[in-house]
Design an enzyme around this catalytic site. Structure first.
Site, PDB file in Angstrom:
ATOM      1  N   SER A 282      -9.907   1.613   2.447  1.00  0.00           N
ATOM      2  CA  SER A 282      -9.018   2.421   1.633  1.00  0.00           C
ATOM      3  C   SER A 282      -7.923   1.627   0.912  1.00  0.00           C
ATOM      4  CB  SER A 282      -8.336   3.468   2.517  1.00  0.00           C
ATOM      5  OG  SER A 282      -7.498   2.849   3.481  1.00  0.00           O
TER       6      SER A 282
ATOM      7  N   SER B 183     -10.181  -0.806   6.643  1.00  0.00           N
ATOM      8  CA  SER B 183      -9.549  -0.547   5.351  1.00  0.00           C
ATOM      9  C   SER B 183      -8.813  -1.738   4.742  1.00  0.00           C
ATOM     10  CB  SER B 183      -8.583   0.635   5.454  1.00  0.00           C
ATOM     11  OG  SER B 183      -9.308   1.835   5.406  1.00  0.00           O
TER      12      SER B 183
ATOM     13  N   LYS C  63       0.859  -1.192   0.000  1.00  0.00           N
ATOM     14  CA  LYS C  63       0.000   0.000   0.000  1.00  0.00           C
ATOM     15  C   LYS C  63       0.890   1.236   0.000  1.00  0.00           C
ATOM     16  CE  LYS C  63      -4.054   1.899   2.501  1.00  0.00           C
ATOM     17  NZ  LYS C  63      -4.990   1.667   3.627  1.00  0.00           N
TER      18      LYS C  63
END
Ligand SMILES: [Mg+2]
Ligand SMILES: [Zn+2]
Lengths: 477, 100, 497
Positions: free
Chosen positions: A152, A176, A77
């Protein structure tokens, strides 16, 4: 075609029957074929990945063991610091910023032989549930390109689902990891707060953030946590005690495991999702678990507590983006004007909204009514969970109330988007572990995830339940 | 909870947060925050007397580092990433004072 | 400390204005509390492993934590905590469980846009500092926090912040551990304020907590100043910043007191504000007023965990504490009979030479004479003078025994110090020093009386001051060989006779 799972890839590479370079090229080929549709990545690290894979193969050829993730392509990420490689948090504020250091989790992956293939897209600064809040455009769900991957960590979930990487890392502040895992049909884990070092993870809400894996299988997630978990002296909130191997834990079945059903769970899950949850209870019962009813009365207050605490912490964590030392600057006549212009240009709308909300919740005259009160509600939630865990080893809920939704369907109403996390948020507040396991499909044939929750450091039981659900689905490895 | 959030509150908060919101953004933010705070009023019904605030999920105390110097960052690498640098230092526009 | 308490600027302490404990100036009482920031003498920063070192090239002592890089996390320096505990114990504080907060504000030298500081639960609370004269100044708290970076203002009017073209930031100092020591408003004169800071500085150096150099900024002092009429509530206070020396502190307080008194007497209202001391014009100036004070949005730092030193740790720190200046002065005072806040004891303890004086006594020397010799003759020696204690002891024995006059002893001492030691008797013999025998001395004193008949009659009629002139004449006549004490005794005896 080479195997998909980290366990199998690493076993082949370590045994010399599989070349890390070949594994990587297959993944790069899939990226070539579909990344322009999916947009899982902010950056594909082709050259660095090829160099890393070659080094792994060379190590094996020289008779050395590169480690338990030998040759496993991993996506990171883009809110985890990578030395010399851009780390943007999908924000204009950090566009082009190259950190001068690596996150602890990144170092541990590399030390275990993993090959980083790229930095994945996210909702800006991890604020969102659809990856629509990225400054660089949304990620699309590999199962249906007209739908969101969740967020996210949408890019990390999509990268694994699309076969761009065997595994990936995400961060989970209010769901997330778990929500995009559910929407993309992969396994996603948020460990106990303090299980994985946060050093080098760009902070959203410090008391809630945790790094965790996305994988195709439960065992791969266990392997990743065994590698990246454990004490780190660079993170004061890192748990010092050594944790048992989760790969060992899943060797045990669920006979006698007490699986709790929260009878006062907030309503709102779609019928297809609710139906898969019932199927999961049935599967665990059939595998030898006992189903018990529990109450967690404060569960439904999680959303409010979260949306006061997380923005409050974020408002402080994101104050450092001031145009002085790194990142964007919009020049102005004096420093204060420079701050104001820089921050309004660098942050997207959702980030600005949360900074405003959090600043308000902490400001003089409002602290007690908002932030202070939310901290007390947080305590109620943790206490309620602790009482429930006297009767149950794990709890089962939906991960997301819905399957993947179409782009734009929730983006004009912030609160509607916040409701995506209604089932995932309370565990972050309590600091407990939770994970999402794919458990069949719902409407339109889209993936549905089931969430397994456990008490503090209850990862072994949680993983046992997850492995049992996976077996019930007959997941191919 | 408290009284409804006003435009004046939002102007003050934007100043604290160093966000140069234009009047339109102030209006929009006021409406959105007011809407959210209405939802967040659900916790007003809870009896929180005597409940200890929970700041951190995992209780730890006395976490220390030893007082030993480790190699730090390379100044040139860091300054190369800065918006503006001069003479080994970070350059900023004139500072008007703590408040202005 | 040696500055007179009389006039400073436009301010005059009026004799006779003291009623009870109150020192009044035009009927007003001064109320001062001090906030002193000291940089701790650690190797590294409060929350990271980059060096805590003054004077290095800009931005060379930096790391992700110091610069507030995204993803960086603080970890508390154990030694900094220990030094804070030493400060607490030295200031008679209670050491309690404590926490860290974030104080949020934007400023270019504050890398994270928040300072990590102890807020409602500081590590040290409720202590006091005893001034040399015995008055106790309450200590409200002494808490840990991190320092900021340093800004240099370029262009405009010569390095000042106002009117500069731009600023340059060096983060070497950012994250350096500080202890902020907050006194209670117990200080009543600028002299007490100076004594407080001087004494605090001595304590900090003695316990190894800080080098406490105001000129290098490792010790910084802000003063909260107000005035009121006795029996009335305390007036509105102003905080004075940028006081860079102990001397400036006194000047700034006196200036500010006069300013506030003048305002009150003119019927104006003193506003609560932060004021800046300007060394050049000798005035304080408004920096910012309370109306536009920041809203710091304090909240518990989620990246750090609470601090709760065990009783065993606290005891170990206590056991390792050196003797503090106050106790050393008391000890030296007790063995010499000199006042603890007298100049000799103050100076010798300040130099750390009190142990040496006591060694001279242990070596059979006269402790009173040793104190004076060390004070007068050892200014350039450190805490451990090179002259063997036994040699100084020998010198004082000759004096006590009457073999050397005070003046001769001084000459011998100078030689001993210059040579780093030596046998006083041998040096005295080489110089031909011998004490006058009593008969010769008495004859000389009689001659002095005869030569100074007018002075002698004044002395006999009770004018004690006249004694000095007679002794002086005797010393002159003997070319310094006479023992001043013996001369005095002879004169007294002859008057009574
Ligand atoms: Mg202060
Ligand atoms: Zn301070």
């Amino acid at each position: 075609m080479t195997p998909r799972t980290a366990i199998q890839i690493a076993a082949g590479v370590r045994a010399g029957t599989l070349k890390a370079a070949d594994v990587l090229e297959e993944h790069l080929a899939r990226i070539d074929a579909r990344e322009s549709d999916v947009h899982a990545f902010n950056l594909v690290m082709t050259d660095q990945a090829r160099a890393a894979a070659a080094a792994i193969d060379a190590a094996v050829a020289a008779g050395n063991d590169p480690g338990p993730l030998a040759g496993v392509p991993v996506a990171l990420k883009d809110n985890m610091c990578t030395h010399g490689i851009p780390t943007t948090c999908s924000s204009k504020m950090l566009q082009g910023w190259k950190p001068p250091y690596d996150a602890t989790a990144v170092i541990r992956l590399a030390a275990a032989g993993a090959v980083a293939v790229g930095k994945t897209n996210l909702d800006e600064f991890a604020m969102g549930s659809s990856t629509e809040n990225s400054a660089f455009g949304p990620t699309r769900n590999p199962h249906d390109l007209s739908r969101v991957p969740g967020g996210s960590s949408g890019g990390s979930a999509a990268a694994v689902a699309a076969g761009f990487a065997s595994v990936s890392l995400g961060s989970d502040t209010g769901g997330s990891i778990r929500q995009p895992a559910a929407l993309c049909g992969v396994v996603g884990v948020k460990p106990t707060y303090g299980y994985v070092s946060r050093y080098g993870l760009v902070a959203f809400a410090s008391s809630l953030d945790q790094i965790g894996p996305f994988t195709h299988t439960v065992e791969d997630s266990a392997l990743l946590l065994d590698v990246i978990g454990g004490h780190d002296i660079l993170d004061s909130t890192s748990i010092p005690a050594r944790q048992p191997s989760l790969r060992d834990a899943i060797k045990q079945d669920v006979t006698g495991l007490r699986v709790g059903r929260i009878t006062d769970l907030p309503e709102g899950a779609d019928p297809d999702v609710a139906e898969r949850l019932e199927a999961a209870f049935d599967a665990l019962r059939a595998a030898g678990a006992t189903i018990v009813d529990v109450q967690v009365p404060a569960f439904s207050y999680g959303l409010t507590a979260y949306y006061l605490i997380a923005p409050a912490e974020a408002s402080s964590n994101l104050a450092r983006y001031d145009g002085v030392r790194y990142g964007l600057r919009v020049n102005a006549a004096d420093t204060n004007a420079m701050y104001g212009a820089t921050r309004v240009a660098g942050f997207g709308e959702e980030v600005q909204r949360r900074i405003m909300l959090g600043t308000y919740a902490l400001s003089a005259g409002y602290y007690d009514a908002y932030y202070g009160k939310a901290l007390k509600v947080r305590r109620l939630i943790a206490d309620d969970f602790d009482r429930a865990y006297q009767h149950a080893d794990v709890l089962l809920t939906p991960t997301s109330p819905t399957v993947a939704f179409p782009f734009g369907s929730k983006s004009d109403n912030p609160f509607a988007m916040y409701l995506c996390d209604v089932y995932t948020i309370p565990t972050n507040l309590a600091g407990h572990p939770a994970m999402s396991v794919p458990f069949g499909t719902g409407a339109e044939g889209l993936p549905v995830g089931v969430q397994i929750l456990a008490g503090t450091l209850g990862e072994p039981q949680m993983f046992r339940a997850a492995a049992a659900l996976e077996r019930a689905m007959g997941v191919s490895k | 909870m408290s009284q409804r959030i006003t435009t004046a509150d939002v102007v003050k908060v934007a100043k604290l947060a160093r966000l140069d919101l234009d009047p339109e953004a102030i209006e929009r933010t006021t409406a959105q925050l007011a809407g959210m705070l209405e939802h967040f009023a659900d916790i007003d019904a809870l009896d929180l007397d005597g409940v200890q605030p929970m700041n951190q999920p995992y209780p730890l105390t006395n976490v220390f580092r030893e007082d030993i110097i480790l190699v730090g960052l390379d100044r040139e690498e860091v300054l190369a990433a800065a918006p503006e640098a001069e003479d080994g230092r970070f350059r900023v526009p004139p500072i008007l004072g703590l408040d202005s | 400390m040696s500055e007179s308490q009389g006039t400073t600027g436009s301010m005059v302490y009026k004799a006779g204005a003291v009623t009870g404990d109150e020192i009044l100036v035009d009927g007003w009482e001064l109320i001062v509390g001090l906030e002193v920031h000291v940089e701790l003498a650690t190797a590294t920063k409060l929350f990271s492993a980059s060096a805590n070192r003054f004077g290095d090239e800009p931005n060379t002592n930096i790391d992700p934590v110091t610069l507030g890089l995204p993803g960086a996390l603080p970890v508390l320096n154990r030694h900094a905590v220990e030094l804070a505990m030493r400060i607490g114990l030295a200031l008679n504080c209670t050491i309690q469980p404590s926490t860290f907060h974030r104080k949020n504000y934007f400023y270019p030298d504050q890398p994270k846009a928040y300072q990590i500081s102890q807020y409602d639960q500081p590590i040290n609370i409720d202590g006091f500092l005893a001034l040399p004269g015995g008055k106790k100044i309450g200590i409200e708290r002494a808490h840990l926090e991190e320092d900021t970076g340093k800004s240099t203002h370029i262009g405009g009017a010569g390095g000042r912040i106002h009117g500069s073209d731009y600023s340059l930031i060096d983060f070497n100092r950012a994250g350096v551990p500080l202890v902020e020591i907050v006194s209670r408003p117990d200080i009543r004169t600028s002299e007490e304020a100076r004594q407080y800071v001087t004494e605090l500085r001595s304590i900090l150096v003695a316990i190894g907590a800080s080098d406490a150099k105001m000129e290098e900024g490792s010790m910084r002092c802000d003063a909260n100043v107000s005035v009121h009429k006795p029996g009335m509530p305390y007036g509105t206070r102003c905080e004075i910043k940028n006081v860079n020396s102990i001397r400036s502190l006194g000047r700034a307080i006196d200036y500010e007191m006069r300013r506030q008194i003048d305002m009150n007497e003119a019927g104006e209202t003193v506003r609560q504000e932060t004021r800046h001391w300007n060394e050049n014009d000798g005035r304080t100036h408004t920096l910012r007023s309370k109306e536009d004070a920041d809203d710091y949005r304090y909240f518990l730092e989620p990246d750090l965990v609470p601090l709760d030193p065990s009783p065993e740790w606290i005891q170990a720190v206590r056991d390792a504490m050196p003797m503090l200046p106050g106790a050393r002065r008391a000890r030296l005072s007790a063995s010499t009979g000199q006042p603890a806040d007298g100049e000799a004891v103050m100076v010798v303890v300040e130099r750390g030479q009190d142990d040496y004086v006591l060694e001279v006594a242990a070596a059979g020397g006269d402790v009173g004479r040793a104190l004076i010799h060390v004070k007068e003759g050892f200014a350039d020696e450190g805490a451990t003078p090179t002259v063997p204690a036994a040699d100084l002891a020998g010198l004082t024995r000759l004096e006590v025994g009457g073999q050397l006059t005070a003046t001769q002893a001084k000459t011998v001492l100078a030689e001993i110090v210059a040579n780093g030691g030596g046998d006083a008797a041998a040096i005295a013999a080489a110089k031909g020093f011998e004490a006058m025998d009593t008969g010769a001395l008495e004859a000389m004193v009689d001659q002095v009386i005869a030569d100074n008949a007018a002075v002698w009659s004044k002395y006999c009629s009770g004018e004690e001051k006249a004694m000095g002139a007679l002794v002086g004449a005797a010393m002159k006549a003997s070319q310094g060989k006479a023992d001043g004490k013996l001369v005095t005794a002879l004169l007294q005896a002859k008057r009574t006779a």
